[in-house]
Design a protein around this motif. Structure first.
Motif, PDB file in Angstrom:
ATOM      1  N   GLN A  15      38.666  16.464   9.438  1.00 34.35           N
ATOM      2  CA  GLN A  15      38.720  17.824   8.876  1.00 34.35           C
ATOM      3  C   GLN A  15      37.477  18.614   9.253  1.00 34.35           C
ATOM      4  N   ALA A  16      36.312  17.968   9.198  1.00 37.93           N
ATOM      5  CA  ALA A  16      35.067  18.648   9.573  1.00 37.93           C
ATOM      6  C   ALA A  16      35.100  19.081  11.033  1.00 37.93           C
ATOM      7  N   GLY A  17      35.535  18.177  11.905  1.00 37.61           N
ATOM      8  CA  GLY A  17      35.628  18.516  13.325  1.00 37.61           C
ATOM      9  C   GLY A  17      36.638  19.610  13.595  1.00 37.61           C
ATOM     10  N   GLN A  84      27.291  25.433   7.220  1.00 41.10           N
ATOM     11  CA  GLN A  84      27.616  24.743   5.976  1.00 41.10           C
ATOM     12  C   GLN A  84      28.035  23.297   6.233  1.00 41.10           C
ATOM     13  N   ILE A  85      28.799  23.080   7.289  1.00 42.11           N
ATOM     14  CA  ILE A  85      29.221  21.714   7.619  1.00 42.11           C
ATOM     15  C   ILE A  85      28.025  20.886   8.090  1.00 42.11           C
ATOM     16  N   GLN A  86      27.112  21.499   8.836  1.00 43.65           N
ATOM     17  CA  GLN A  86      25.898  20.797   9.231  1.00 43.65           C
ATOM     18  C   GLN A  86      25.077  20.379   8.014  1.00 43.65           C
ATOM     19  N   ARG A  87      25.011  21.236   7.018  1.00 40.94           N
ATOM     20  CA  ARG A  87      24.273  20.911   5.799  1.00 40.94           C
ATOM     21  C   ARG A  87      24.919  19.738   5.068  1.00 40.94           C
ATOM     22  N   ILE A  88      26.247  19.714   5.027  1.00 38.42           N
ATOM     23  CA  ILE A  88      26.948  18.596   4.391  1.00 38.42           C
ATOM     24  C   ILE A  88      26.632  17.293   5.114  1.00 38.42           C
ATOM     25  N   CYS A  89      26.616  17.352   6.447  1.00 40.88           N
ATOM     26  CA  CYS A  89      26.276  16.171   7.241  1.00 40.88           C
ATOM     27  C   CYS A  89      24.867  15.668   6.916  1.00 40.88           C
ATOM     28  N   ILE A  90      23.911  16.576   6.844  1.00 34.74           N
ATOM     29  CA  ILE A  90      22.526  16.193   6.541  1.00 34.74           C
ATOM     30  C   ILE A  90      22.426  15.613   5.135  1.00 34.74           C
ATOM     31  N   GLU A 100      32.835  11.226  -0.883  1.00 33.60           N
ATOM     32  CA  GLU A 100      33.707  11.940  -1.809  1.00 33.60           C
ATOM     33  C   GLU A 100      33.116  13.304  -2.171  1.00 33.60           C
ATOM     34  N   GLY A 101      31.795  13.332  -2.394  1.00 35.53           N
ATOM     35  CA  GLY A 101      31.131  14.604  -2.647  1.00 35.53           C
ATOM     36  C   GLY A 101      31.197  15.514  -1.436  1.00 35.53           C
ATOM     37  N   ALA A 102      31.076  14.918  -0.237  1.00 34.82           N
ATOM     38  CA  ALA A 102      31.173  15.701   0.992  1.00 34.82           C
ATOM     39  C   ALA A 102      32.569  16.294   1.155  1.00 34.82           C
ATOM     40  N   GLN A 103      33.585  15.516   0.779  1.00 38.26           N
ATOM     41  CA  GLN A 103      34.953  16.013   0.878  1.00 38.26           C
ATOM     42  C   GLN A 103      35.166  17.209  -0.047  1.00 38.26           C
ATOM     43  N   LYS A 104      34.608  17.122  -1.243  1.00 39.54           N
ATOM     44  CA  LYS A 104      34.742  18.227  -2.195  1.00 39.54           C
ATOM     45  C   LYS A 104      34.051  19.480  -1.670  1.00 39.54           C
ATOM     46  N   LYS A 105      32.837  19.308  -1.136  1.00 36.64           N
ATOM     47  CA  LYS A 105      32.102  20.460  -0.594  1.00 36.64           C
ATOM     48  C   LYS A 105      32.827  21.042   0.614  1.00 36.64           C
ATOM     49  N   LEU A 106      33.418  20.183   1.438  1.00 34.38           N
ATOM     50  CA  LEU A 106      34.138  20.649   2.621  1.00 34.38           C
ATOM     51  C   LEU A 106      35.366  21.461   2.208  1.00 34.38           C
ATOM     52  N   ASN A 107      36.051  21.001   1.175  1.00 31.98           N
ATOM     53  CA  ASN A 107      37.230  21.722   0.690  1.00 31.98           C
ATOM     54  C   ASN A 107      36.862  23.067   0.080  1.00 31.98           C
ATOM     55  N   ASP A 108      35.623  23.181  -0.414  1.00 28.56           N
ATOM     56  CA  ASP A 108      35.183  24.419  -1.069  1.00 28.56           C
ATOM     57  C   ASP A 108      34.723  25.479  -0.069  1.00 28.56           C
TER      58      ASP A 108
END
Length: 255
Positions: A15-17, A84-90, A100-108
């Motif tokens: 999803q991120a890609g 934003q996705i780069q920040r989630i990765c970091i 799981e937290g990353a998935q929630k942030k990605l969905n938001d």
């Protein structure tokens, strides 16, 4: 349990890609972020294959492989989504959040757009500024501003209705050139043809061209060639719109 986690991590990085590629990130960045997120999520290895409009990702965890594919539609260039996705990765790498937290942030993540009138004004002003730098007087400056301002409004409206980008660029170039050609017809300003040349500068596909060259240099030949061809088609559509407008107004040439 491990297989369930692997599936969820695989979906997360796919999803991120998908979002990165859809919003204009270059291929090297897309593949790098996906691998880093996968490794931070506990995978032993992550392999990514990028194509012009799709992604294939394989994750390996405890000698178990899962492969998933995603189709990537063009959502328009939006660097805020990429950041934003780069920040989630970091945050995953620093163990601030888990997958799981990353998935929630990605969905938001929701792509944000500038106000339409602000975009139209700034595009009109920038095209008019190019005209002024090229030697046009304030009358030509104003003509360029009006043409590009209205043209950008047409482009945004057609894009909002999800028409084909090639049709969008052709119609926008036609409308913009018809308006700017009035300066030549009525002999407004010192160099009215500059208005015709500068008002369509907003249609130059600079970002796709830069990304295409970057992709090819860094080894992603297929993606780079596809992006270069798309940018070339957008340029061709722009030229067709300009020529059609010149034919209608009987104003030929920018010199």
């Amino acid at each position: 349990m491990a297989e369930g986690k692997q599936r969820r991590v695989s979906r997360l990085i796919a999803q991120a890609g998908q979002m990165l590629l859809a919003h204009g990130a270059e291929s090297t960045l897309v593949a790098d972020i996906m691998r880093r997120m996968g490794l931070a999520g506990g995978m032993d290895d992550v392999e990514v294959a990028l194509m012009a409009n799709s992604i294939v990702v394989t994750t390996v965890c405890q000698e178990h492989c899962i492969t998933t594919a995603r189709r990537c539609l063009d959502r328009g260039i939006n660097m805020k989504v990429v950041i934003q996705i780069q920040r989630i990765c970091i945050m995953m790498e620093k163990q601030i959040i888990d997958f799981e937290g990353a998935q929630k942030k990605l969905n938001d993540i929701s792509p944000e757009r500038y106000n339409r009138w602000v975009v139209m004004f700034m595009i009109g002003f920038s095209c008019a500024a190019f005209c002024r730098l090229a030697g046009g007087d304030w009358t030509v400056f104003l003509a360029t501003f009006i043409a590009s301002f209205v043209g950008m409004g047409v482009r945004l409206e057609i894009g909002h209705r999800h028409f084909n980008p090639l049709l969008n660029f052709a119609v926008t170039a036609f409308v913009t050139t018809v308006i700017s050609a009035q300066a030549v017809i009525y002999h407004l300003g010192n160099r009215p043809t500059l208005a015709m040349a500068c008002s369509v500068l907003m249609l130059v596909p600079g970002f796709p061209l830069i990304n295409s060259v970057a992709d090819m240099i860094k080894g992603y030949i297929n993606t780079g060639v596809a992006r270069f061809i798309m940018a070339s088609l957008l340029t061709l559509a722009t030229c067709l719109g300009i020529v059609a407008a010149m034919f209608i107004t009987d104003v030929w040439g920018w010199s």
